[in-house]
Design an enzyme around this catalytic site. Structure first.
Site, PDB file in Angstrom:
ATOM      1  N   PHE A 153      11.872   3.341   6.612  1.00  0.00           N
ATOM      2  CA  PHE A 153      12.018   2.224   7.550  1.00  0.00           C
ATOM      3  C   PHE A 153      10.748   1.404   7.700  1.00  0.00           C
ATOM      4  O   PHE A 153      10.634   0.599   8.603  1.00  0.00           O
ATOM      5  CB  PHE A 153      12.428   2.751   8.928  1.00  0.00           C
ATOM      6  CG  PHE A 153      13.720   3.506   8.891  1.00  0.00           C
ATOM      7  CD1 PHE A 153      14.898   2.869   8.542  1.00  0.00           C
ATOM      8  CD2 PHE A 153      13.746   4.856   9.194  1.00  0.00           C
ATOM      9  CE1 PHE A 153      16.090   3.562   8.489  1.00  0.00           C
ATOM     10  CE2 PHE A 153      14.939   5.563   9.151  1.00  0.00           C
ATOM     11  CZ  PHE A 153      16.118   4.906   8.793  1.00  0.00           C
ATOM     12  N   ASP A 211       4.042  15.407  11.624  1.00  0.00           N
ATOM     13  CA  ASP A 211       4.325  14.922  10.273  1.00  0.00           C
ATOM     14  C   ASP A 211       3.046  14.923   9.435  1.00  0.00           C
ATOM     15  O   ASP A 211       2.810  14.025   8.623  1.00  0.00           O
ATOM     16  CB  ASP A 211       4.939  13.513  10.333  1.00  0.00           C
ATOM     17  CG  ASP A 211       5.713  13.142   9.069  1.00  0.00           C
ATOM     18  OD1 ASP A 211       6.028  14.041   8.268  1.00  0.00           O
ATOM     19  OD2 ASP A 211       6.005  11.942   8.891  1.00  0.00           O
ATOM     20  N   LEU A 251       0.820  -1.221   0.000  1.00  0.00           N
ATOM     21  CA  LEU A 251       0.000   0.000   0.000  1.00  0.00           C
ATOM     22  C   LEU A 251       0.850   1.265   0.000  1.00  0.00           C
ATOM     23  O   LEU A 251       0.414   2.324  -0.444  1.00  0.00           O
ATOM     24  CB  LEU A 251      -0.923   0.019   1.235  1.00  0.00           C
ATOM     25  CG  LEU A 251      -1.963  -1.093   1.320  1.00  0.00           C
ATOM     26  CD1 LEU A 251      -2.617  -1.116   2.689  1.00  0.00           C
ATOM     27  CD2 LEU A 251      -3.014  -0.888   0.230  1.00  0.00           C
ATOM     28  N   GLY A 252       2.037   1.167   0.548  1.00  0.00           N
ATOM     29  CA  GLY A 252       2.902   2.347   0.605  1.00  0.00           C
ATOM     30  C   GLY A 252       4.185   1.989   1.329  1.00  0.00           C
ATOM     31  O   GLY A 252       4.286   0.924   1.939  1.00  0.00           O
ATOM     32  N   ARG A 253       5.172   2.884   1.227  1.00  0.00           N
ATOM     33  CA  ARG A 253       6.409   2.618   1.966  1.00  0.00           C
ATOM     34  C   ARG A 253       7.157   3.894   2.278  1.00  0.00           C
ATOM     35  O   ARG A 253       7.037   4.896   1.604  1.00  0.00           O
ATOM     36  CB  ARG A 253       7.307   1.626   1.246  1.00  0.00           C
ATOM     37  CG  ARG A 253       7.863   2.047  -0.086  1.00  0.00           C
ATOM     38  CD  ARG A 253       9.011   1.130  -0.495  1.00  0.00           C
ATOM     39  NE  ARG A 253       8.619  -0.273  -0.662  1.00  0.00           N
ATOM     40  CZ  ARG A 253       9.322  -1.304  -0.199  1.00  0.00           C
ATOM     41  NH1 ARG A 253      10.426  -1.112   0.476  1.00  0.00           N
ATOM     42  NH2 ARG A 253       8.925  -2.542  -0.409  1.00  0.00           N
ATOM     43  N   VAL A 312       4.055  -0.727   4.147  1.00  0.00           N
ATOM     44  CA  VAL A 312       2.681  -1.018   4.555  1.00  0.00           C
ATOM     45  C   VAL A 312       2.053  -1.921   3.499  1.00  0.00           C
ATOM     46  O   VAL A 312       2.105  -1.618   2.301  1.00  0.00           O
ATOM     47  CB  VAL A 312       1.863   0.281   4.721  1.00  0.00           C
ATOM     48  CG1 VAL A 312       0.426  -0.039   5.145  1.00  0.00           C
ATOM     49  CG2 VAL A 312       2.521   1.193   5.754  1.00  0.00           C
TER      50      VAL A 312
HETATM   51  P1  ADP Z   1       5.974   5.911   6.917  1.00  0.00           P
HETATM   52  O1  ADP Z   1       6.282   6.096   8.352  1.00  0.00           O
HETATM   53  O2  ADP Z   1       6.920   5.011   6.216  1.00  0.00           O
HETATM   54  O3  ADP Z   1       5.705   7.185   6.167  1.00  0.00           O
HETATM   55  P2  ADP Z   1       3.091   5.490   6.893  1.00  0.00           P
HETATM   56  O4  ADP Z   1       2.437   5.045   8.152  1.00  0.00           O
HETATM   57  O5  ADP Z   1       2.918   6.917   6.511  1.00  0.00           O
HETATM   58  O6  ADP Z   1       4.618   5.068   6.914  1.00  0.00           O
HETATM   59  O7  ADP Z   1       2.568   4.589   5.696  1.00  0.00           O
HETATM   60  C1  ADP Z   1       3.128   4.725   4.398  1.00  0.00           C
HETATM   61  C2  ADP Z   1       2.000   4.743   3.374  1.00  0.00           C
HETATM   62  O8  ADP Z   1       1.272   3.502   3.434  1.00  0.00           O
HETATM   63  C3  ADP Z   1       0.948   5.826   3.605  1.00  0.00           C
HETATM   64  O9  ADP Z   1       1.348   7.067   3.071  1.00  0.00           O
HETATM   65  C4  ADP Z   1      -0.239   5.218   2.888  1.00  0.00           C
HETATM   66  O10 ADP Z   1      -0.145   5.396   1.503  1.00  0.00           O
HETATM   67  C5  ADP Z   1      -0.092   3.718   3.203  1.00  0.00           C
HETATM   68  N1  ADP Z   1      -0.857   3.392   4.442  1.00  0.00           N
HETATM   69  C6  ADP Z   1      -0.440   3.571   5.709  1.00  0.00           C
HETATM   70  N2  ADP Z   1      -1.379   3.200   6.602  1.00  0.00           N
HETATM   71  C7  ADP Z   1      -2.425   2.760   5.868  1.00  0.00           C
HETATM   72  C8  ADP Z   1      -3.746   2.283   6.204  1.00  0.00           C
HETATM   73  N3  ADP Z   1      -4.131   2.152   7.474  1.00  0.00           N
HETATM   74  N4  ADP Z   1      -4.575   1.946   5.194  1.00  0.00           N
HETATM   75  C9  ADP Z   1      -4.193   2.083   3.900  1.00  0.00           C
HETATM   76  N5  ADP Z   1      -2.982   2.544   3.514  1.00  0.00           N
HETATM   77  C10 ADP Z   1      -2.094   2.882   4.477  1.00  0.00           C
HETATM   78 MG    MG Z   2       4.128   8.520   6.205  1.00  0.00          MG
END
Ligand code: ADP
Ligand code: MG
Length: 353
Positions: free
Chosen positions: A43, A155, A38-40, A46
């Site tokens: 570190f 953030d 879904l994302g990264r 997701v």
């Molecule tokens: P990081 O600390 O690496 O930025 P995030 O918690 O922001 O991590 O998650 C990275 C990305 O993953 C988010 O920007 C989003 O796109 C996706 N993501 C994070 N949490 C969720 C969630 N609960 N449901 C769907 N997508 C998510």
């Molecule tokens: Mg983030």
């Protein structure tokens, strides 16, 4: 149950150490099927994750326990602790359970199926203002809740504000509490945090951080949603920092041609250098822009981006180089109040239209 005493370094960094959520060492893949990314970040990754027994979908955030060769378990536990402090609010993503593998701690969170509001800042079609004000109201509700819980997010950016649904456009969920800190945690700022485009001037100037720091970010997010431009992004990090610290922001008619005067007024009140002069989340909720009626516009198509585009093309910074050193310190939580108007405006509970 995994509980761990924080070492003095973590305490000095203002990290929270108490968690209620169990960290299970059972193999995650016996109960869940991982179905895609879904994302990264630097570190964390997701992934979409389906509970085999129920078919329920979760977002699994895999957080590395070791970063840059050092044990960062305390940082992960801190992120969980913040989620717990702020839980039970519809605007904050819910933490379900946690697992531990050799290299990661995995947070299983509520899945936000609609993606990031970032996509609506860079899309060819910007959202209608009626939708933007709804998303900003919900963001402010979440931010207000965090501040009531004694937490600052630090953030907030369009990548960390997710949507429960894409079409029809759902509700927002705040995610990513890795940089969040408890208010009043004394200390000094050792490194510039967050992504340059979104950080407030006080962070760049190593000045005290308060709840007002999050409100700056709300101003940046509102700017991006209505214009499709990032207000401070320069061609490089130095230029961006300079733009932020000088509050060099374009409010020209050209950029705001299709944007209401009230939207500009709202954003102008947040993008001010002195944190004490920014309205609080509760104050923002009384701004008339957020309660403006747009009769019949809910069903209007989105605004084509070209109509709002600044001449000279999009203004987007290169991807941040070093966004993830999640060490940070806080100072006084006392942001001075600022009121937009004295007249009666709807309260928080009414905000979700
Ligand atoms: P990081 O600390 O690496 O930025 P995030 O918690 O922001 O991590 O998650 C990275 C990305 O993953 C988010 O920007 C989003 O796109 C996706 N993501 C994070 N949490 C969720 C969630 N609960 N449901 C769907 N997508 C998510
Ligand atoms: Mg983030």
């Amino acid at each position: 149950m995994s509980r761990r005493r924080l070492d003095s370094r973590s305490i000095a960094a203002g990290l929270l150490g108490d968690i209620q959520t169990q960290i299970s060492t059972d193999p995650l893949d016996s109960l869940y099927e991982i179905t895609g990314e879904l994302g990264r970040g630097k570190f964390a990754v997701v992934k979409r994750c389906v509970e085999k027994a129920t078919g329920k979908v979760f977002a699994a955030k895999f957080l590395k326990k070791r970063r840059r060769g050092r044990d960062c378990r305390a940082e992960v536990v801190h992120e969980m602790a913040v989620l717990e402090v702020a839980r039970n609010n519809p605007r904050v993503v819910n933490l379900h359970v946690a697992y531990e593998t050799d290299h990661d701690i995995v947070l299983l969170m509520e899945y936000a199926a609609g993606g990031e509001i970032f996509d609506h800042c860079v899309s060819d079609e910007l959202l209608p203002e009626s939708q933007i004000t709804r998303l900003i109201r919900q963001t402010l509700e979440g931010v207000h809740h965090l501040h009531q819980c004694g937490v600052v997010h630090l953030d907030l950016k369009p990548q960390n504000i997710l949507l429960t649904n894409l079409s029809p456009l759902g509700d927002i969920k705040l995610v990513d509490f890795g940089l969040a800190r408890r208010l009043g945690t004394a200390g000094e700022l050792r490194e510039i945090l967050g992504t340059p485009e979104y950080v407030a001037p006080e962070i760049l100037n190593y000045e005290p951080i308060t709840t007002a720091t999050d409100l700056w970010s709300v101003g940046v997010i509102a700017y991006m949603l209505v214009t499709g431009e990032s207000p401070f992004a320069g061609d490089n990090k130095q230029e961006t920092f300079l733009n932020v610290s000088q509050v060099n922001v374009d409010f020209s008619r050209e950029t705001f041609s299709l944007v209401s005067e009230l939207a500009v007024d709202f954003i102008r009140k947040l993008l001010v250098k002195v944190p004490e002069d920014r309205p609080s989340a509760a104050d923002c909720m009384t701004h008339p822009w957020l309660w403006q009626h747009y009769p019949g516009t809910e069903s209007l198509p989105p605004t084509p981006r070209t109509a709002r585009e600044r001449s000279g093309g999009g203004k987007w910074a290169a991807p941040p180089e070093d966004l993830e050193d999640k060490e940070n310190f806080l100072d006084s939580p006392h942001a001075k109040r600022f009121r937009f108007r004295e007249e009666d405006m709807p309260t928080f509970g009414d905000a979700d239209h």
